[in-house]
Design a protein around this motif. Structure first.
Motif, PDB file in Angstrom:
ATOM      1  N   TRP A  86       0.846  -1.214   0.000  1.00 15.77           N
ATOM      2  CA  TRP A  86       0.000   0.000   0.000  1.00 15.77           C
ATOM      3  C   TRP A  86       0.866   1.243   0.000  1.00 15.77           C
ATOM      4  CZ3 TRP A  86      -3.543  -2.882  -1.390  1.00 15.77           C
ATOM      5  CH2 TRP A  86      -4.032  -3.957  -0.648  1.00 15.77           C
ATOM      6  N   LYS A  87       2.002   1.171   0.662  1.00 16.72           N
ATOM      7  CA  LYS A  87       2.832   2.373   0.832  1.00 16.72           C
ATOM      8  C   LYS A  87       3.708   2.667  -0.378  1.00 16.72           C
ATOM      9  CE  LYS A  87       4.692   2.801   5.033  1.00 16.72           C
ATOM     10  NZ  LYS A  87       5.150   2.405   6.392  1.00 16.72           N
ATOM     11  N   TRP A  88       4.133   1.619  -1.106  1.00 17.21           N
ATOM     12  CA  TRP A  88       4.966   1.919  -2.272  1.00 17.21           C
ATOM     13  C   TRP A  88       4.119   2.105  -3.539  1.00 17.21           C
ATOM     14  CZ3 TRP A  88       6.999  -2.952  -0.042  1.00 17.21           C
ATOM     15  CH2 TRP A  88       6.539  -4.093  -0.687  1.00 17.21           C
ATOM     16  N   MET A  89       2.821   2.348  -3.316  1.00 18.89           N
ATOM     17  CA  MET A  89       1.965   2.826  -4.404  1.00 18.89           C
ATOM     18  C   MET A  89       1.380   4.168  -3.985  1.00 18.89           C
ATOM     19  SD  MET A  89      -0.009  -0.591  -5.765  1.00 18.89           S
ATOM     20  CE  MET A  89      -0.976  -0.863  -4.265  1.00 18.89           C
ATOM     21  N   THR A  94       0.772  12.489  -9.522  1.00 20.00           N
ATOM     22  CA  THR A  94       1.216  13.368  -8.452  1.00 20.00           C
ATOM     23  C   THR A  94       2.737  13.235  -8.364  1.00 20.00           C
ATOM     24  OG1 THR A  94       0.815  11.650  -6.796  1.00 20.00           O
ATOM     25  CG2 THR A  94      -0.951  13.221  -7.153  1.00 20.00           C
ATOM     26  N   PRO A  95       3.418  14.210  -7.766  1.00 16.63           N
ATOM     27  CA  PRO A  95       4.886  14.190  -7.773  1.00 16.63           C
ATOM     28  C   PRO A  95       5.464  12.901  -7.184  1.00 16.63           C
ATOM     29  CG  PRO A  95       4.085  16.326  -7.057  1.00 16.63           C
ATOM     30  CD  PRO A  95       2.877  15.425  -7.150  1.00 16.63           C
ATOM     31  N   SER A  96       6.494  12.380  -7.834  1.00 17.67           N
ATOM     32  CA  SER A  96       7.215  11.170  -7.391  1.00 17.67           C
ATOM     33  C   SER A  96       6.408   9.882  -7.500  1.00 17.67           C
ATOM     34  CB  SER A  96       7.729  11.311  -5.954  1.00 17.67           C
ATOM     35  OG  SER A  96       8.666  12.341  -5.890  1.00 17.67           O
ATOM     36  N   ILE A  97       5.260   9.923  -8.161  1.00 15.18           N
ATOM     37  CA  ILE A  97       4.469   8.706  -8.392  1.00 15.18           C
ATOM     38  C   ILE A  97       4.464   8.419  -9.893  1.00 15.18           C
ATOM     39  CG2 ILE A  97       2.259   7.557  -8.072  1.00 15.18           C
ATOM     40  CD1 ILE A  97       3.180   8.515  -5.392  1.00 15.18           C
ATOM     41  N   GLY A  98       4.774   7.171 -10.246  1.00  8.89           N
ATOM     42  CA  GLY A  98       4.739   6.769 -11.649  1.00  8.89           C
ATOM     43  C   GLY A  98       5.861   7.434 -12.447  1.00  8.89           C
ATOM     44  N   GLY A 103      15.919   9.894  -7.761  1.00 11.58           N
ATOM     45  CA  GLY A 103      16.871   9.718  -6.660  1.00 11.58           C
ATOM     46  C   GLY A 103      17.832   8.560  -6.849  1.00 11.58           C
ATOM     47  N   ALA A 104      18.249   8.001  -5.710  1.00 11.02           N
ATOM     48  CA  ALA A 104      19.285   6.964  -5.704  1.00 11.02           C
ATOM     49  C   ALA A 104      18.850   5.706  -6.451  1.00 11.02           C
ATOM     50  CB  ALA A 104      19.652   6.618  -4.263  1.00 11.02           C
ATOM     51  N   ILE A 105      17.573   5.373  -6.363  1.00 16.13           N
ATOM     52  CA  ILE A 105      17.120   4.142  -7.042  1.00 16.13           C
ATOM     53  C   ILE A 105      17.230   4.317  -8.561  1.00 16.13           C
ATOM     54  CG2 ILE A 105      14.619   4.661  -7.201  1.00 16.13           C
ATOM     55  CD1 ILE A 105      15.985   1.230  -6.137  1.00 16.13           C
ATOM     56  N   ALA A 106      17.008   5.527  -9.051  1.00 17.27           N
ATOM     57  CA  ALA A 106      17.134   5.781 -10.490  1.00 17.27           C
ATOM     58  C   ALA A 106      18.574   5.519 -10.946  1.00 17.27           C
ATOM     59  CB  ALA A 106      16.725   7.218 -10.813  1.00 17.27           C
ATOM     60  N   ASN A 107      19.539   5.984 -10.153  1.00 16.35           N
ATOM     61  CA  ASN A 107      20.953   5.761 -10.501  1.00 16.35           C
ATOM     62  C   ASN A 107      21.303   4.281 -10.453  1.00 16.35           C
ATOM     63  OD1 ASN A 107      21.242   8.539 -10.702  1.00 16.35           O
ATOM     64  ND2 ASN A 107      21.870   8.751  -8.563  1.00 16.35           N
ATOM     65  N   TRP A 195       7.961   6.511  -5.890  1.00 22.18           N
ATOM     66  CA  TRP A 195       9.426   6.464  -5.893  1.00 22.18           C
ATOM     67  C   TRP A 195      10.038   7.040  -4.624  1.00 22.18           C
ATOM     68  CZ3 TRP A 195      11.191   2.985  -8.921  1.00 22.18           C
ATOM     69  CH2 TRP A 195      10.534   2.692 -10.119  1.00 22.18           C
ATOM     70  N   ASP A 196       9.341   7.932  -3.927  1.00 18.83           N
ATOM     71  CA  ASP A 196       9.870   8.423  -2.645  1.00 18.83           C
ATOM     72  C   ASP A 196       9.949   7.272  -1.645  1.00 18.83           C
ATOM     73  OD1 ASP A 196      10.194  11.000  -3.520  1.00 18.83           O
ATOM     74  OD2 ASP A 196       8.350  11.772  -2.586  1.00 18.83           O
ATOM     75  N   GLU A 197       8.879   6.495  -1.576  1.00 24.34           N
ATOM     76  CA  GLU A 197       8.862   5.357  -0.650  1.00 24.34           C
ATOM     77  C   GLU A 197       9.887   4.299  -1.081  1.00 24.34           C
ATOM     78  OE1 GLU A 197       7.635   4.903   2.185  1.00 24.34           O
ATOM     79  OE2 GLU A 197       7.600   2.732   2.479  1.00 24.34           O
ATOM     80  N   VAL A 198       9.994   4.060  -2.386  1.00 30.28           N
ATOM     81  CA  VAL A 198      10.982   3.098  -2.878  1.00 30.28           C
ATOM     82  C   VAL A 198      12.393   3.561  -2.495  1.00 30.28           C
ATOM     83  CG1 VAL A 198      12.029   2.113  -4.962  1.00 30.28           C
ATOM     84  CG2 VAL A 198       9.528   2.213  -4.738  1.00 30.28           C
TER      85      VAL A 198
END
Ligand code: MN3
Length: 207
Positions: A86-89, A94-98, A103-107, A195-198
């Motif tokens: 539920w939290k990583w969706m 909205t910003p940082s979703i989809g 951030g670091a995960i993108a790198n 992606w913030d939660e990820v």
């Protein structure tokens, strides 16, 4: 202390049109609640185990008596997996979703998979091939992102791996909207990844 259902961090309809409100209502209120009821019942006479966090319980299933171990594996697993899910969706657009990872995960995705499209393809192929019910996961192994799958409600925690994020490929997660078209659900799901939660969980995985 019995486990309790965490509230959804958004409305049932918030993930529309990618995940429909009715699926979210049943998935959260009925399926997740059932895992919690079942694990609480199994641990009713084991207060020292019930006192552990659900994740600590899953990290060492050998400490669970054999007569309830499968019940705990399935239902504590279901509770932990859905609590993260539920939290990583989050609400699309909205910003940082989809869209693209941040951030670091993108790198890390760029380093280990070349680009986001290749990463998504690896994940979606693995999750599409998971026979029957299970999950697709992103974990860190020897400093590299890996895609793994687990059957049923097995948690990567029980294999010594921290689930950075993952997708539920039980039919209850998608059947009302997508029927048998699991690949279509998998493709659409990236529109609701938070992606913030990820990134928060990626930092935890790195330790
Ligand atoms: Mn589920």
């Amino acid at each position: 202390m019995a486990y309790e259902l965490p509230p959804l961090p958004y409305d049932y309809a918030a993930l529309e049109p990618y995940i429909d409100a009715e699926t979210m209502r049943l998935h959260h209120d009925k399926h997740h609640q059932a895992y919690i009821n079942n694990v609480n019942a199994a641990l009713a006479n084991h207060p020292h185990l019930a006192a552990l966090s659900v994740d600590d319980l899953l990290r060492d299933l050998n400490k669970v008596p054999e007569d309830i171990r499968t019940t705990v594996r399935n239902n504590a697993g279901g509770h932990s997996n859905h609590s993260g899910f539920w939290k990583w969706m989050g609400p699309p657009n909205t910003p940082s979703i989809g869209r693209e990872p941040t951030g670091a995960i993108a790198n890390q995705i760029a380093t280990d998979f070349g680009d986001f499209e290749s990463f998504k393809k690896t994940f979606n192929d693995a999750a599409a091939k998971q026979f029957g019910s299970g999950w697709g996961w992103v974990v860190l192994i020897d400093g590299k992102l890996k895609v793994v799958t687990t059957p049923n409600q097995d948690s990567p925690l029980s294999q010594g791996l921290f689930p950075i994020f993952g997708n539920d490929v039980w039919e209850h997660a998608y059947y009302l909207k997508y029927q048998n078209r699991r690949p279509e659900y998998l493709a659409a799901w990236w529109n609701v990844v938070n992606w913030d939660e990820v990134n928060r969980r990626f930092a935890t995985a790195k330790g």
